[in-house]
Design an enzyme around this catalytic site. Structure first.
Site, mmCIF file in Angstrom:
data_model
loop_
_atom_site.group_PDB
_atom_site.id
_atom_site.type_symbol
_atom_site.label_atom_id
_atom_site.label_comp_id
_atom_site.label_asym_id
_atom_site.label_seq_id
_atom_site.Cartn_x
_atom_site.Cartn_y
_atom_site.Cartn_z
ATOM 1 C CD GLN A 313 5.352 -45.493 -41.559
ATOM 2 O OE1 GLN A 313 5.949 -46.084 -40.664
ATOM 3 N NE2 GLN A 313 4.757 -46.130 -42.562
ATOM 4 C CD GLU A 314 5.305 -39.815 -45.328
ATOM 5 O OE1 GLU A 314 5.652 -40.218 -46.466
ATOM 6 O OE2 GLU A 314 4.116 -39.682 -44.994
ATOM 7 C CB SER A 315 12.064 -40.520 -46.177
ATOM 8 O OG SER A 315 12.602 -39.803 -45.063
#
Length: 485
Positions: A313-315
């Site tokens: 989700q972050e990267s």
């Protein structure tokens, strides 16, 4: 596999002997009540089921599944423990019930009063047959479109009954039936070209569609059937009456509808493209960082797959990712956060993953003790995204609205209000893009769900995935129902 679920410790060993104790007659019990008396005498209910996502399986928090939940509640209603045998297919379940080796069959069984030796309960939920087919084929939108295609169904599931009724009009229609496959197997075979299409149920496809983006929703076929429980006809009617009274009470209280919605009614947050992309990237990139996620999980107590879902989700698992606001690395840490958790190189994937896991644990530990269970994890993830201060503000807004500030569903509703002046002006930390953490947590939960599914399915699909379309072993899985000549 025989599983015992005791209501208290002294019953565990007894329940585990279910296969040996079935059929013990209760002394002086009238024939109509013999089975019910035997169940109470041995102190457990023996249930035959199937190991599938819609019936019974081992989830992250232990045994779960729609029919497991119902059976557990029914055993509690009788005041006995629950013993499950989940090794068989539909035919095995019905045979176990018919032969007296199980008190109850709960295995996504279609209600079929014509079956000998079996009594069925009242309907539990509707089963709507659905045709699905492989993406890339010409659309299969009508029954006539099925002619000439390789179609698979699970033997005994009720899909064959629908096709036989259709075959009386479309005499060229043919299909294959297998008792040794489950829904996920059929969908895998459709996706990889071993089958063109399959007939399953709409709720089964809804549960599985994210994991098979190469399978297309075709059309509803035939009249709806009913899911029911099977009981031995020779066991008398007392147990059947108790089952039906239990199901009536569950329906009347709304609990049955709640369970149906919990297991089959959730929204598909990720569309096919998103799911397909995630699965592709999991296959291509995740192995590069899996050991780091596993190591961080051991240090912090989280499931490594949850941390992997957070990292995606972050990267999208890109170790050199950088945002315009200065957060960097696979877990997208700020420089200040990296310092707080003891990370000196945010672009090193192992350090970033370790730092992200430590930061998530810090968020979780700083939440109020009143937040329990999974709610605690979802709120920690929201704090990872929006900050702990804004999460506290959302809790305050939830409380102001008369909702529960310690329940994620209520805080989830309050978070978007941080974007409205009438609300953010009343809390300490002011404005926040509160809709983002809601989507953030929702996506991580679904990524986590997919990773769990992929892990569970790895061994199940190994042999199927090793076969080429048309392999002789594949054909031996099926009985062919020929056209009507």
């Amino acid at each position: 596999m025989l599983q015992a679920f005791a209501r208290h410790p002294r019953r565990t060993a007894l329940a585990g002997l279910g296969a040996l104790l079935l059929g013990w007659p209760a002394r002086q019990a009238p024939p109509d009540a013999a089975l019910l008396a035997a169940i109470r005498g041995r102190d457990f209910l023996q249930v035959a089921t199937r190991n599938t996502p819609t019936t019974y399986y081992q989830g992250r928090q232990g045994p779960t599944g729609f029919e497991f939940e119902l059976a557990r509640r029914f055993a509690d209603r009788l005041g006995v423990s629950l013993a499950l045998d989940s090794d068989g297919n539909i035919g095995d379940v019905l045979s176990a019930v018919r032969d007296g080796d199980a008190d109850l069959g709960a295995a996504a069984l279609p209600l079929d009063p014509s079956l000998p030796g079996v009594n069925f309960s009242r309907a539990i939920m509707t089963l709507q047959p659905l045709v699905v087919y492989r993406r890339g084929l010409a659309p299969i939108d009508t029954p006539e479109d099925l002619i000439g295609h390789s179609i698979g169904v699970i033997k005994g599931s009720g899909a064959g009954l629908v096709l036989r009724e259709l075959q009386s009009r479309l005499t060229k229609l043919s299909w294959k039936e297998s008792a040794d496959l489950e829904v996920a197997d059929l969908l895998s075979m459709v996706e990889n070209g071993e089958l063109d299409a399959a007939v399953i149920y709409a709720h089964q496809f809804k549960l599985n569609r994210l994991f098979f983006p190469g399978v297309e929703n075709g059309f509803l076929i035939g009249d709806p059937l009913s899911l029911a429980w099977a009981l031995p006809a020779r066991g008398g009617l007392a147990l059947l009456r108790r089952v039906n009274a239990f199901l009536d009470a569950m329906q009347g209280s709304g609990t049955l509808d709640t369970l149906i919605n919990r297991y089959f009614g959730h929204d598909d947050y990720l569309e096919y493209v998103g799911a397909r992309t995630f699965i592709q990237q999991a296959n291509q990139r995740l192995d590069d960082y899996k050991d780091d996620f596993v190591a961080a999980a051991k240090d912090t107590g989280f499931d490594w797959k949850l941390l992997a879902a957070l990292g995606y989700q972050e990267s999208h698992w890109k170790p050199r990712a950088t945002s315009p606001t200065g957060v960097r690395g696979l877990m997208m840490l700020t420089e200040r956060t990296a310092q707080e958790v003891g990370i000196d190189n945010r672009l090193d994937p192992a350090q970033s993953i370790e730092g992200g896991a430590r930061y998530l644990r810090e968020m979780e530990q700083r939440l109020q003790p009143e937040i329990q269970g999974q709610d605690r994890l979802w709120m920690a993830l929201a704090a990872y995204n929006v900050g702990l201060g804004h999460l506290y503000d959302a809790q305050k807004i939830a409380d102001m609205r008369g909702d529960d500030p310690y329940a994620w569903p209520d805080v989830r509703k309050a978070l978007p209000l941080l974007q409205k002046r009438e609300w953010y002006s009343q809390v300490r930390h002011g404005y926040a893009r509160g809709g983002e953490p809601v989507i953030y947590v929702r996506n991580i939960r679904r990524y986590y769900e997919i990773l769990n599914y992929m892990e569970r399915s790895e061994q199940q699909f190994f042999q199927l995935n090793q076969r080429a379309p048309g392999d002789a072993d594949t054909q031996q899985l099926f009985d062919v129902v020929p056209p009507v000549l």
